[in-house]
Structure formats: C-alpha cells, structure tokens
Design a protein around this motif. Sequence first.
Motif, PDB file in Angstrom:
ATOM      1  N   VAL A 289       0.843  -1.201   0.000  1.00  0.00           N
ATOM      2  CA  VAL A 289       0.000   0.000   0.000  1.00  0.00           C
ATOM      3  C   VAL A 289       0.873   1.244   0.000  1.00  0.00           C
ATOM      4  CG1 VAL A 289      -1.627   1.323   1.401  1.00  0.00           C
ATOM      5  CG2 VAL A 289      -1.993  -1.117   1.040  1.00  0.00           C
ATOM      6  N   LEU A 290       1.968   1.197   0.746  1.00  0.00           N
ATOM      7  CA  LEU A 290       2.892   2.335   0.813  1.00  0.00           C
ATOM      8  C   LEU A 290       3.433   2.667  -0.575  1.00  0.00           C
ATOM      9  CD1 LEU A 290       3.649   3.629   3.608  1.00  0.00           C
ATOM     10  CD2 LEU A 290       5.886   2.579   3.332  1.00  0.00           C
ATOM     11  N   ILE A 291       3.896   1.645  -1.278  1.00  0.00           N
ATOM     12  CA  ILE A 291       4.508   1.849  -2.599  1.00  0.00           C
ATOM     13  C   ILE A 291       3.465   2.288  -3.623  1.00  0.00           C
ATOM     14  CG2 ILE A 291       5.705   0.693  -4.483  1.00  0.00           C
ATOM     15  CD1 ILE A 291       7.029  -1.112  -2.384  1.00  0.00           C
ATOM     16  N   VAL A 292       2.326   1.595  -3.662  1.00  0.00           N
ATOM     17  CA  VAL A 292       1.284   1.925  -4.646  1.00  0.00           C
ATOM     18  C   VAL A 292       0.755   3.332  -4.415  1.00  0.00           C
ATOM     19  CG1 VAL A 292      -1.033   1.318  -5.455  1.00  0.00           C
ATOM     20  CG2 VAL A 292       0.643  -0.492  -5.003  1.00  0.00           C
ATOM     21  N   ALA A 293       0.504   3.701  -3.152  1.00  0.00           N
ATOM     22  CA  ALA A 293      -0.016   5.034  -2.854  1.00  0.00           C
ATOM     23  C   ALA A 293       0.985   6.114  -3.248  1.00  0.00           C
ATOM     24  CB  ALA A 293      -0.352   5.139  -1.368  1.00  0.00           C
ATOM     25  N   THR A 294       2.260   5.851  -3.040  1.00  0.00           N
ATOM     26  CA  THR A 294       3.278   6.833  -3.419  1.00  0.00           C
ATOM     27  C   THR A 294       3.314   7.031  -4.936  1.00  0.00           C
ATOM     28  OG1 THR A 294       4.616   6.194  -1.493  1.00  0.00           O
ATOM     29  CG2 THR A 294       5.719   7.412  -3.246  1.00  0.00           C
ATOM     30  N   ILE A 295       3.241   5.931  -5.678  1.00  0.00           N
ATOM     31  CA  ILE A 295       3.269   6.029  -7.149  1.00  0.00           C
ATOM     32  C   ILE A 295       2.053   6.788  -7.668  1.00  0.00           C
ATOM     33  CG2 ILE A 295       3.165   4.671  -9.264  1.00  0.00           C
ATOM     34  CD1 ILE A 295       4.767   2.486  -7.828  1.00  0.00           C
ATOM     35  N   ILE A 296       0.865   6.426  -7.147  1.00  0.00           N
ATOM     36  CA  ILE A 296      -0.354   7.105  -7.606  1.00  0.00           C
ATOM     37  C   ILE A 296      -0.315   8.577  -7.233  1.00  0.00           C
ATOM     38  CG2 ILE A 296      -2.849   7.212  -7.324  1.00  0.00           C
ATOM     39  CD1 ILE A 296      -2.853   4.212  -6.903  1.00  0.00           C
ATOM     40  N   SER A 297       0.116   8.864  -6.020  1.00  0.00           N
ATOM     41  CA  SER A 297       0.186  10.255  -5.570  1.00  0.00           C
ATOM     42  C   SER A 297       1.157  11.069  -6.422  1.00  0.00           C
ATOM     43  CB  SER A 297       0.599  10.301  -4.104  1.00  0.00           C
ATOM     44  OG  SER A 297       0.791  11.627  -3.668  1.00  0.00           O
ATOM     45  N   TYR A 298       2.259  10.454  -6.837  1.00  0.00           N
ATOM     46  CA  TYR A 298       3.266  11.165  -7.644  1.00  0.00           C
ATOM     47  C   TYR A 298       2.724  11.514  -9.022  1.00  0.00           C
ATOM     48  CZ  TYR A 298       7.540  11.999 -10.292  1.00  0.00           C
ATOM     49  OH  TYR A 298       8.508  12.560 -11.112  1.00  0.00           O
ATOM     50  N   PHE A 299       2.103  10.532  -9.688  1.00  0.00           N
ATOM     51  CA  PHE A 299       1.640  10.784 -11.055  1.00  0.00           C
ATOM     52  C   PHE A 299       0.323  11.562 -11.086  1.00  0.00           C
ATOM     53  CE2 PHE A 299       4.518   7.171 -11.794  1.00  0.00           C
ATOM     54  CZ  PHE A 299       5.248   7.666 -12.872  1.00  0.00           C
ATOM     55  N   ALA A 300      -0.517  11.413 -10.072  1.00  0.00           N
ATOM     56  CA  ALA A 300      -1.794  12.138 -10.052  1.00  0.00           C
ATOM     57  C   ALA A 300      -1.658  13.526  -9.440  1.00  0.00           C
ATOM     58  CB  ALA A 300      -2.835  11.325  -9.282  1.00  0.00           C
ATOM     59  N   LYS A 301      -0.474  13.852  -8.946  1.00  0.00           N
ATOM     60  CA  LYS A 301      -0.221  15.170  -8.358  1.00  0.00           C
ATOM     61  C   LYS A 301      -1.213  15.484  -7.230  1.00  0.00           C
ATOM     62  CE  LYS A 301       2.872  15.969 -11.579  1.00  0.00           C
ATOM     63  NZ  LYS A 301       4.338  15.993 -11.284  1.00  0.00           N
ATOM     64  N   PHE A 302      -1.328  14.550  -6.286  1.00  0.00           N
ATOM     65  CA  PHE A 302      -2.285  14.726  -5.183  1.00  0.00           C
ATOM     66  C   PHE A 302      -2.021  16.007  -4.401  1.00  0.00           C
ATOM     67  CE2 PHE A 302      -3.631  10.025  -4.492  1.00  0.00           C
ATOM     68  CZ  PHE A 302      -4.450  10.126  -5.606  1.00  0.00           C
ATOM     69  N   ARG A 303      -0.755  16.338  -4.197  1.00  0.00           N
ATOM     70  CA  ARG A 303      -0.436  17.497  -3.359  1.00  0.00           C
ATOM     71  C   ARG A 303      -0.799  18.803  -4.061  1.00  0.00           C
ATOM     72  NH1 ARG A 303       5.673  18.588  -1.356  1.00  0.00           N
ATOM     73  NH2 ARG A 303       5.963  18.236  -3.602  1.00  0.00           N
ATOM     74  N   THR A 304      -0.486  18.919  -5.322  1.00  0.00           N
ATOM     75  CA  THR A 304      -0.716  20.188  -6.026  1.00  0.00           C
ATOM     76  C   THR A 304      -2.159  20.331  -6.511  1.00  0.00           C
ATOM     77  OG1 THR A 304       0.063  19.147  -8.082  1.00  0.00           O
ATOM     78  CG2 THR A 304       1.677  20.360  -6.755  1.00  0.00           C
ATOM     79  N   HIS A 305      -2.768  19.233  -6.982  1.00  0.00           N
ATOM     80  CA  HIS A 305      -4.101  19.325  -7.553  1.00  0.00           C
ATOM     81  C   HIS A 305      -5.210  19.234  -6.504  1.00  0.00           C
ATOM     82  CE1 HIS A 305      -2.144  19.442 -11.268  1.00  0.00           C
ATOM     83  NE2 HIS A 305      -2.365  18.208 -11.732  1.00  0.00           N
ATOM     84  N   GLY A 422      14.588   5.824   0.667  1.00  0.00           N
ATOM     85  CA  GLY A 422      13.737   6.678   1.486  1.00  0.00           C
ATOM     86  C   GLY A 422      13.249   7.923   0.782  1.00  0.00           C
ATOM     87  N   SER A 423      14.102   8.549  -0.013  1.00  0.00           N
ATOM     88  CA  SER A 423      13.722   9.797  -0.672  1.00  0.00           C
ATOM     89  C   SER A 423      12.594   9.607  -1.674  1.00  0.00           C
ATOM     90  CB  SER A 423      14.942  10.394  -1.381  1.00  0.00           C
ATOM     91  OG  SER A 423      15.467   9.464  -2.333  1.00  0.00           O
ATOM     92  N   LEU A 424      12.361   8.368  -2.133  1.00  0.00           N
ATOM     93  CA  LEU A 424      11.301   8.111  -3.109  1.00  0.00           C
ATOM     94  C   LEU A 424       9.913   8.227  -2.503  1.00  0.00           C
ATOM     95  CD1 LEU A 424      12.852   5.030  -4.971  1.00  0.00           C
ATOM     96  CD2 LEU A 424      12.991   7.457  -5.606  1.00  0.00           C
ATOM     97  N   PHE A 425       9.807   8.223  -1.164  1.00  0.00           N
ATOM     98  CA  PHE A 425       8.507   8.288  -0.500  1.00  0.00           C
ATOM     99  C   PHE A 425       8.071   9.722  -0.193  1.00  0.00           C
ATOM    100  CE2 PHE A 425       9.944   3.981   0.654  1.00  0.00           C
ATOM    101  CZ  PHE A 425       8.846   3.248   0.215  1.00  0.00           C
TER     102      PHE A 425
END
Length: 627
Positions: A289-305, A422-425
């Motif tokens: 879940v940690l890895i999948v959520a990080t990948i989705i968050s990165y490409f979907a721009k959860f923080r900015t959008h 670690g920096s990838l998260f």
Amino acid sequence: MGVPSSGEFCVQRKVLADSALDELGRRRTHSTKPPLAQRVKDSLRCSVPGLKRAVLKWVPVLSWLPQYSIRENAVGDIVSGLSVGIMHLPQGMAYALLASLTPVFGLYTSLFPVMIYFIFGTSRHISIGTFAVVSIMVGSVTEKFGPDSNFVVGGNGTNGTAVVDIDARDAYRVQISCALTAVVGVLQILFGLVRFGFVVTYLSEPLVRGYTTAVAVQVLLSQLKYVVGVHTTRFTGPLSQVYVSVFHITNIATLVISIVALFVLILVKELNTYYRKKLPMSIPIELIVLIVATIISYFAKFRTHYGVDVVGAIPSGLKAPRVPDGNLFILVFPDAFAIVIVAYAISISISKTMALKHGYKVDSNQELVALGLSNVFGAFFQCYVVTASLSRSLVQESAGGKTQVAGVVSSIIVLITILKIGSLFAELPKAILATIVFVNLKGMFKQFNDIPLLWKSNKMDLMIWSVTWVATILLNLDIGLAVAVVFSMLTVIFRIQLPRYSILGHVPGTELYVDMDAYEEVRSLLISGEWCLRTTAELKKKGKKHQTVLVSPTEVGPVYGGFDGQVNSAYQMDPEVSDACPADDDNSARENGGVKTEERHRTHSVILDLSTTSFVDTVTAKTLNNV
C-alpha cells in the motif's frame, strides 16, 4: 479430612521454651554466610574466570554467537529478518507521526537501537523499535514543550494570518525527543544495575491492558486529522481529550484515500490471518500500500491538484551523531519516569511470553540495561524511545526466527531504505501512514472485551481496568499511569485490611465444612472425635479471600438459640466433650452428682494454622496474646 466413627486422637509433647529449643536443636551461634567485609573483598577480587563470567553476563551476545549454528538457524533468521524489516518501514514512518516527528526519524529508530539490543539483549525473538504506545507518549512530550504557538512567524493568530515555522518547530521537537530518549536510557540502565526489574510486578495485567486501551483511543484521536483531511487545534495536558477541536477544512480526496486504504489493509490482513497456515509468509500489504499510494500520488499530483498532505522530502543517508542537548534533561525528566515503566513493562511481558513458549529464560534486569543502552546510543543518532513491538515480534517468531540475527537482517533492510530508497517516499500521503496506525490498533481495541469477562470473573480487577482507562483518557498518559498505580495498590491494601471471614460447619453425611451463613443444613454441635474448621487459612472462593483455622473439638459447644452470624458459638464449651488427653484422666475434671463434667474455664490448647502467613510482626504477636 475424614471423620472417624469412634475413638480419640491425642498429641502429647513437652512444651519447650526458646532456650530449651535452642539447646535441643543446637542453635548456631554464628551465621553461615561470610562476613560483610569478606563478601565485599570477594566481589572486588579479579580473576580470569570471574572476569569471563562478568563479561558473558553483561554482553550476552558473546555467549551464544560463537555457538551459532548456520545450518539450523540461518535460513529461519534470514526469512524472519526480511519479513520484520519490511514491517519496520511502514510502521517506523507511521509511528514517527505519533511522536510528532517527521517519518525519517522513525526509520532511524528502527535501525540503530536494534543493533545495540542484538549485543546486550537476552530475548531471542522480540523485535525492538518503534511502538504505538511509546510513540504517542513521546509525542505528548514533544508537543507539550514544542507547541505550534511557540513558532508563529508573521501576522497573528486572531486574524488568521499567522504562519508556523514548520522547520524550526520540527528541529526543536527532535532535540526534545533526543533529550527524552537519553534520560529514559540512563534511568533504565541505572534501574537495571540496581536490580530494579521487579517493579513491573506492581503493574497488574488489568492495569496494563486498561492503560494500553486508553492509549489506543488517544492514538486514534491524534491521527484522525490525517485520515479525514482536516486541520485541528491540538491540546495537551490533563483533560486535553475532552476539549472540542476546531475543524477548518475537510479534504474529500484525503478522506477517499483513507477509506480505500483502510478497506484494502483490513481485507488483506484478514486473509493473512485466515490462510496463515497455507501461506509461506504473510502478504506485506502495508509495504505494498505504501509503494502503490506513493506512485499514484506522484503521477496524479495529489499534493498540487487536491491539496493532499504528503510526507515531504526525506533526506537520504545517515546523519553524523550529535550529543543531545543537556539543557533539556531537567525539562523532560519528570515525563521520563512514566515512559521508562511503560516501555519496560511492554518489552519484558512480550519477551517472557516468547521465552516461556520456546523454553529459555530472559534476565529482567539485563533487559533493562539492554533497553537503556539502546536508547542512550540511539539518542546520539536522533532516535526516540524504543521498546518491543508485539506485532513484529509475533512475525519474527512465526516466520522461523531463532536468534537476534533476525534483528540484524531487518536492520540491513532499513539501512538500505534510508540510504537509497527513502527519498522516493516524498509524495506519500500522510493519510496512508495514519491508516496503517489505525489497522495496527485492532489488537488494542479488542481489549474492550476484557470488560464483560472481568465483570463475570473479578469485579475488583474490572475497577482497576476502568479507573486506569478513565484516568488515562482524562488526565493524559503520565498522570493517568500514576493514578492507576496508586489505585491498584490501594485495592490491595483494602483487600488485606478488610478480609471476609466465616464460621464453617459440618454438612451431615459428608466430610465437607461450609459457611454456616450460606447453608442451613450444617451441624455446629460436634460429637466426640470430630473437628471443626474456623477461619484463618486463605482460601479462594468466588474470587473472595477467606481465612480458615483448625480448632480442636474441645473448644466447640452447642448453639443456643441458633446462629445469626454475629456470635461465635465456638467459644462455648461443650460439657459432653473432655479437653484432656487420656493420661490426664480425673485430674482435669470433677464429679458433680455422680456425673463427670468439664471445667469450663480451662482451655487445653489452641491450634492456629498460619501456613499461608508470610510473616508475623510485633502487632500480630500482641493481638494473638490479647486473644
């Protein structure tokens, strides 16, 4: 005890004074122990065998590592270490939020202290590192001394223009946690050296379970803001849990992420439990879940959008060791005591459970020293307080781990993550870490089932559980623990001072003696040859403590006007029964109208069964003399 149909039983022996007994038994006039000066001299004398024993005692790894069997243990330790290392990553990052620190410090805490415990610990199966209960206790300290209000820059809080300097706040909280960890470690080492490990016996199981359940509630409340995506006003100190927090903005995206993650985590964990005998190892769903959520968050721009709160930059590599700020030691010293006790209680309970299952022993005092050294060393590398984790320990044991080599393997996994991965998260939503915490609280919340069980078995333990839970929720973790310990000790004192007494009578046709208050068909008038039981020996009946005494039949007389539970008829002399032995014959009786009757004022002997008495002090002696 059988009741004979006829005959008498008599014991005759001389009455011995202390001087006569000393002469007969040849009492020693000197102690068999060496004099104190000699014992001190022997303890200071250095020899090669004595030095070897001391080194092996204080550094246990030297006793078992040279005898380590690669063929028997290596595979199990490696598989177990990989499994635990995978668990360390999400739990370390998630529990760091409970301590009000950034996630990377949870990874540090999962690395350095584990290596130290490998050297000095005596348990083969526990997993040292972050734990929810201790993390939230550390978090209460860091937030108390490093609140947001101390780091407001620009504007003011009344018109909403205030801004919190997050970097300065987080840096100061790290200093507080390091100072707290150092103080906790030093106290644990000192307690271990003075053999203070027995203190955990004063923490009863209902107290510990009530306390950890209350902590679980506080953990849930503290992480709720990350799960539902709101910003709340955080309070600390007594009654902080009943204050109404101010909800500002609800983030729908964060809420959806949390619900999906919770569903997946719970579903897969239940499947792991259901198929645990068929699966070679549990599915590492937390890491997935940690890895999948990080990948989705990165490409979907959860923080900015969508404005989703994410972990942020995680520095790669290890930081140079730094001495904790000594000026903060006095500040955190009062809070350290509660953490010392709770962390040790959790660790020793898990380690003793594992040791009992696998047939070896753990040294409770050495465990204190090992935990203390782990914390002191970790404080120099910006770690916070560690203890054993139940979930990781169970995985380490069930995956085939045989020794603490498994801990070394798990540390390597964490080290690789810190150095390279670690920096990838950085884009990992904090809601994912909060949901991981929520799911891992399941075992603690199941402890609410203690309430109906204790109601049926022991209501006094239920009171201890309830008072502990309420005090911890209302008065915070440190004060709540103190109140719980005091209340638990008071219950012991009250139960000692207010025991339940009863007069026992004989049930006709049986060899049983029961409470005359509770049963009607009992005989209080005893015929010759029978015995009566009156309370002094401790019995356990329906959860209450009784006391029972063995009294000769010469003391027991008939009941006049019935027994109402207040008048002890056992003190009335029975004219039908002689209290003298056969050899005493007519010397102890007189003739009255041709009928031999007993002198009512004489008592031949009183037998007190004090086999369950731990000690007798001067007050007891005076009381017995008065009776």
